[in-house]
Each structure stands twice: as C-alpha cells, then as structure tokens.
Write a protein that holds these residues in place. Sequence first.
Motif, short mmCIF file in Angstrom:
data_model
loop_
_atom_site.label_atom_id
_atom_site.label_comp_id
_atom_site.label_asym_id
_atom_site.label_seq_id
_atom_site.Cartn_x
_atom_site.Cartn_y
_atom_site.Cartn_z
N ILE A 4 0.49 -1.09 -0.42
CA ILE A 4 -0.26 0.01 0.36
C ILE A 4 1.42 1.56 -0.35
CG2 ILE A 4 -1.61 0.89 1.32
CD1 ILE A 4 -2.98 -1.41 1.83
N TYR A 5 1.76 1.21 0.78
CA TYR A 5 2.64 2.20 0.38
C TYR A 5 3.07 2.65 -0.39
CZ TYR A 5 1.89 2.45 5.64
OH TYR A 5 2.18 2.80 7.50
N TYR A 6 4.20 1.73 -1.35
CA TYR A 6 4.33 1.90 -2.55
C TYR A 6 4.05 2.55 -3.67
CZ TYR A 6 8.71 -1.39 -0.74
OH TYR A 6 10.09 -1.82 0.18
N ALA A 7 2.48 2.12 -3.84
CA ALA A 7 1.56 1.64 -4.00
C ALA A 7 0.92 3.83 -4.26
CB ALA A 7 0.19 1.52 -4.32
N LEU A 8 1.02 4.21 -2.66
CA LEU A 8 0.76 5.67 -2.57
C LEU A 8 1.82 6.33 -2.61
CD1 LEU A 8 -1.37 7.80 -1.83
CD2 LEU A 8 -0.02 6.94 1.35
N ILE A 9 3.12 6.18 -2.92
CA ILE A 9 4.11 6.56 -3.31
C ILE A 9 4.62 6.96 -4.54
CG2 ILE A 9 7.16 6.50 -3.35
CD1 ILE A 9 6.82 5.28 -0.42
N VAL A 13 3.56 10.25 -7.26
CA VAL A 13 4.22 10.30 -7.96
C VAL A 13 4.45 11.61 -9.56
CG1 VAL A 13 6.48 9.36 -9.26
CG2 VAL A 13 6.87 8.82 -6.83
N VAL A 14 3.33 9.82 -9.36
CA VAL A 14 2.95 9.80 -10.95
C VAL A 14 1.87 11.34 -10.75
CG1 VAL A 14 0.82 8.78 -12.64
CG2 VAL A 14 2.88 7.80 -11.93
N ILE A 15 1.37 12.03 -10.33
CA ILE A 15 0.13 12.29 -10.05
C ILE A 15 1.21 13.74 -10.74
CG2 ILE A 15 -1.43 13.65 -9.00
CD1 ILE A 15 -2.28 10.99 -8.12
N SER A 16 2.18 14.02 -9.03
CA SER A 16 3.24 15.26 -9.73
C SER A 16 3.48 15.12 -10.82
CB SER A 16 4.24 14.96 -8.70
OG SER A 16 3.74 14.54 -7.21
N TRP A 17 4.60 14.32 -11.97
CA TRP A 17 5.17 13.93 -12.82
C TRP A 17 3.37 14.52 -13.84
CZ3 TRP A 17 4.11 10.19 -16.85
CH2 TRP A 17 4.84 10.04 -17.64
#
Length: 85
Positions: A4-9, A13-17
């Motif tokens: 869940i943490y990996y998916a959240l991070i 990252v993708v949304i920021s990009w």
Amino acid sequence: MRNIYYALILSIVVISWMALGQLGSTSEASEAEALELSKTESSQEENASPDALKTKKSSTKEAIRVEVKRQQVQSIAEKLEVSGH
C-alpha cells in the motif's frame, strides 16, 4: 501493508509528474502570438528604409536561415522474410 505504501508513493510521483507537465508546457496561444509577431516584424522590415534595417540588424541577433521541404505521406510495406533451421 508495505504494498500500500509503494502504491501510494508511486501514485503521488505519477500525479506530480503529470501536474508538472501541464504547468510547464508551452501553450498553442503563445506559439501563435510569437508567429504573428514575427510576421508583423517581417512586413515592417519590407517597408523600412535600408538605414533603418542596418540599425535594427546590428542591435538584434541575426536570424538563422533554415530550409523547408514539403513531404508527402507514403505507405511503406515492410516485409521481413526469415528462414531458419
């Protein structure tokens, strides 16, 4: 729980990009304005006196000349023949 943490991070990252790509891109309107400005300047140069052109050219960077060639769409049939043992 770790997944869940990996998916959240990864999501952050993708949304920021994607958001930075939207903010940093050049809009078509500003490109159109730049094109219109260059057309206006070139028409003013055609009507200007030679002395005025010398002054303007010496005060600005010299333009880069490019060649343009119109291309036509062509269908290319790619064929790969392979034989083996």
